[in-house]
Design a protein around this motif. Structure first.
Motif, PDB file in Angstrom:
ATOM      1  N   ARG A   1       4.752  -0.794   0.052  1.00  0.00           N
ATOM      2  CA  ARG A   1       6.214  -0.780  -0.063  1.00  0.00           C
ATOM      3  C   ARG A   1       6.714  -2.119  -0.593  1.00  0.00           C
ATOM      4  O   ARG A   1       7.568  -2.178  -1.479  1.00  0.00           O
ATOM      5  CB  ARG A   1       6.852  -0.485   1.311  1.00  0.00           C
ATOM      6  N   MET A   2       6.195  -3.215  -0.036  1.00  0.00           N
ATOM      7  CA  MET A   2       6.668  -4.544  -0.450  1.00  0.00           C
ATOM      8  C   MET A   2       6.349  -4.829  -1.913  1.00  0.00           C
ATOM      9  O   MET A   2       7.104  -5.527  -2.600  1.00  0.00           O
ATOM     10  CB  MET A   2       6.023  -5.620   0.433  1.00  0.00           C
ATOM     11  N   ALA A   3       5.223  -4.294  -2.397  1.00  0.00           N
ATOM     12  CA  ALA A   3       4.771  -4.598  -3.761  1.00  0.00           C
ATOM     13  C   ALA A   3       5.231  -3.563  -4.777  1.00  0.00           C
ATOM     14  O   ALA A   3       4.793  -3.592  -5.928  1.00  0.00           O
ATOM     15  CB  ALA A   3       3.250  -4.716  -3.785  1.00  0.00           C
ATOM     16  N   PHE A   4       6.107  -2.651  -4.388  1.00  0.00           N
ATOM     17  CA  PHE A   4       6.600  -1.595  -5.283  1.00  0.00           C
ATOM     18  C   PHE A   4       5.460  -0.713  -5.787  1.00  0.00           C
ATOM     19  O   PHE A   4       5.463  -0.275  -6.942  1.00  0.00           O
ATOM     20  CB  PHE A   4       7.379  -2.177  -6.469  1.00  0.00           C
ATOM     21  N   GLY A   5       4.498  -0.456  -4.916  1.00  0.00           N
ATOM     22  CA  GLY A   5       3.427   0.447  -5.295  1.00  0.00           C
ATOM     23  C   GLY A   5       2.071  -0.029  -4.840  1.00  0.00           C
ATOM     24  O   GLY A   5       1.917  -1.075  -4.204  1.00  0.00           O
ATOM     25  N   CYS A   6       1.066   0.739  -5.217  1.00  0.00           N
ATOM     26  CA  CYS A   6      -0.301   0.539  -4.758  1.00  0.00           C
ATOM     27  C   CYS A   6      -1.203   0.281  -5.968  1.00  0.00           C
ATOM     28  O   CYS A   6      -0.750  -0.133  -7.025  1.00  0.00           O
ATOM     29  CB  CYS A   6      -0.758   1.787  -4.013  1.00  0.00           C
ATOM     30  N   ASN A   7      -2.486   0.531  -5.805  1.00  0.00           N
ATOM     31  CA  ASN A   7      -3.415   0.376  -6.920  1.00  0.00           C
ATOM     32  C   ASN A   7      -3.131   1.357  -8.057  1.00  0.00           C
ATOM     33  O   ASN A   7      -3.544   1.131  -9.194  1.00  0.00           O
ATOM     34  CB  ASN A   7      -4.853   0.570  -6.434  1.00  0.00           C
ATOM     35  N   ILE A   8      -2.407   2.434  -7.761  1.00  0.00           N
ATOM     36  CA  ILE A   8      -2.021   3.381  -8.813  1.00  0.00           C
ATOM     37  C   ILE A   8      -0.628   3.036  -9.345  1.00  0.00           C
ATOM     38  O   ILE A   8      -0.457   2.691 -10.508  1.00  0.00           O
ATOM     39  CB  ILE A   8      -2.064   4.832  -8.298  1.00  0.00           C
ATOM     40  N   GLY A   9       0.386   3.113  -8.497  1.00  0.00           N
ATOM     41  CA  GLY A   9       1.760   2.913  -8.964  1.00  0.00           C
ATOM     42  C   GLY A   9       2.056   1.518  -9.467  1.00  0.00           C
ATOM     43  O   GLY A   9       2.788   1.335 -10.445  1.00  0.00           O
TER      44      GLY A   9
END
Length: 406
Positions: A351-359
């Protein structure tokens, strides 16, 4: 339940896991017709794309977590080189259409988010969570579909962490950040392409240098998995997985008007659960203020949710077709504790990074978003720390790539 049966092209008998294969097939077909009837044919097509993503991730074992772990622990870089290939093919496909703003007659936009302190902190936390939880976002889903009971725990707490991250939105969204920037729009198509391709090439070259320095030669290869199994049984070469994942992400862009994402659905599922049991009012949270619609709409109308569930089903079907669907229900306590902690960190960090390894990473870079280039080194640094923490929880630190999970 299994039955021995020789499949065309297979080297020997394949023990089909009939029950999970049947369940995955029936739910897949039922979901296809239901979504086509109640939502749209385009949404049903995204359901199929999700299923194909699950099959691809499972059979190629295309995990970001284990690829980073074996590079940190033993400098084997095949997984990282496969990721660079995937990104290179991806920008060649994505950037021209993002530059013109349309694809297949509809408007398309990338995932472009503000680069700032929250991205660095969130990605670092996410990186630790990858190694503690045992998987990234895509890896968690395909491992759950493949029958990993430990990853079910990771997923549950991934959802809990996503809810916590959404609830804390007023804090982390006010941390220092720059305005969102797309290099495609700011620099133009060709400069953006050339710079990105050069960076991918540089990273791949560094992995080659470090691997040769450690081992005297390249001992890991993205073009092979070391076995000669069939297309249906897997494992596939990493290169196959890289290319197919890019094509499926591009199909997502064409169908949805934006790239592939995963973790926004986790925050949505958690928020809906809280609202259903009257434990909180997430519709009053700032995180949902700009887009409250998904909270009241059926899950089948949410693109990310549809693709996530399809991904799990695809991995389940792939594991069952390969005769590898065999859940183990007795797990060490320390391993379960790591799954809990890892899942929470994955959820909060994404959530903090506006996404994960995909988004944030895969689709973020293909979107030309500057925040993706903050995400990558921060998440890698967190992952390196996570690797050092794994033995404390009885988790292995492999010296060679794994072919079965993230």
């Amino acid at each position: 339940m299994s039955t021995a049966q020789t499949l065309p092209g297979a080297p020997g008998p394949v023990q089909l896991n009939i029950k999970p294969l049947t369940i995955a097939a029936l739910i897949g077909l039922a979901g296809l017709f239901y979504i086509a009837e109640t939502v749209s044919g385009r949404q049903a097509a995204l359901w199929v794309v999700g299923i194909l993503l699950g099959v691809t991730l499972y059979h190629s074992a295309f995990g970001f977590t284990s690829a980073w772990r074996v590079f940190v622990s033993d400098r084997q870089g095949a997984g990282l080189r496969a990721q660079m290939l995937m990104l290179a093919v991806g920008v060649l496909l994505f950037f021209p259409f993002l530059a013109q703003g349309t694809l297949a007659g509809q408007a398309v936009n990338g995932f472009v988010s503000p680069p700032g302190v929250s991205v660095v902190l969130g990605a670092f936390i996410f990186g630790i969570g990858m190694q503690m939880g045992g998987g990234c976002a895509s890896g968690t889903l395909f491992a759950v579909g493949g029958g990993s009971t430990r990853m079910i725990v990771t997923l549950v707490f991934f959802i809990v962490g996503s809810v916590i991250g959404a609830w804390a939105f007023p804090w982390w969204s006010n941390l220092p950040a720059l305005a969102p920037m797309s290099v495609v729009k700011s620099w133009g198509l060709w400069p953006a392409l050339l710079v990105n391709l050069a960076i991918f090439g540089l990273i791949a070259w560094v992995t080659v240098v470090l691997e040769k320095r450690r081992h005297g030669r390249l001992i890991s290869h993205a073009a092979t998995t070391g076995t000669t199994n069939s297309f249906l049984r897997g494992p596939w070469p990493l290169v196959w997985g890289a290319v197919v994942l890019v094509i499926l992400n591009f199909a997502t862009l064409a169908l949805a008007g934006r790239p592939w994402g995963i973790t926004s659905a986790f925050a949505l599922w958690g928020a809906k659960t809280l609202a259903f049991f009257d434990l909180a009012q997430p519709d009053q949270w700032a995180f949902w203020a700009k887009s409250p619609g998904p909270l009241s709409a059926p899950i089948t109308q949410d693109i990310t949710s549809v693709m996530d569930i399809g991904l799990v089903l695809g991995a389940m079907g792939a594991a069952a077709a390969a005769g590898k669907f065999a859940p183990i229900w007795r797990l060490p306590l320390r391993s379960l504790l790591a799954a809990v902690v890892g899942g929470l960190l994955l959820g909060i960090g994404s959530r903090m990074a506006f996404g994960c390894n995909i988004g944030a990473y895969f689709s973020g870079i293909l979107s030309g978003s500057l925040h993706a280039w903050l995400w990558l080194p921060a998440a890698f640094a967190g992952s390196a720390l996570g690797v050092s923490l794994r033995p404390l929880f009885g988790l292995a630190v492999e010296k060679s790539p794994r072919l079965t999970a993230c």
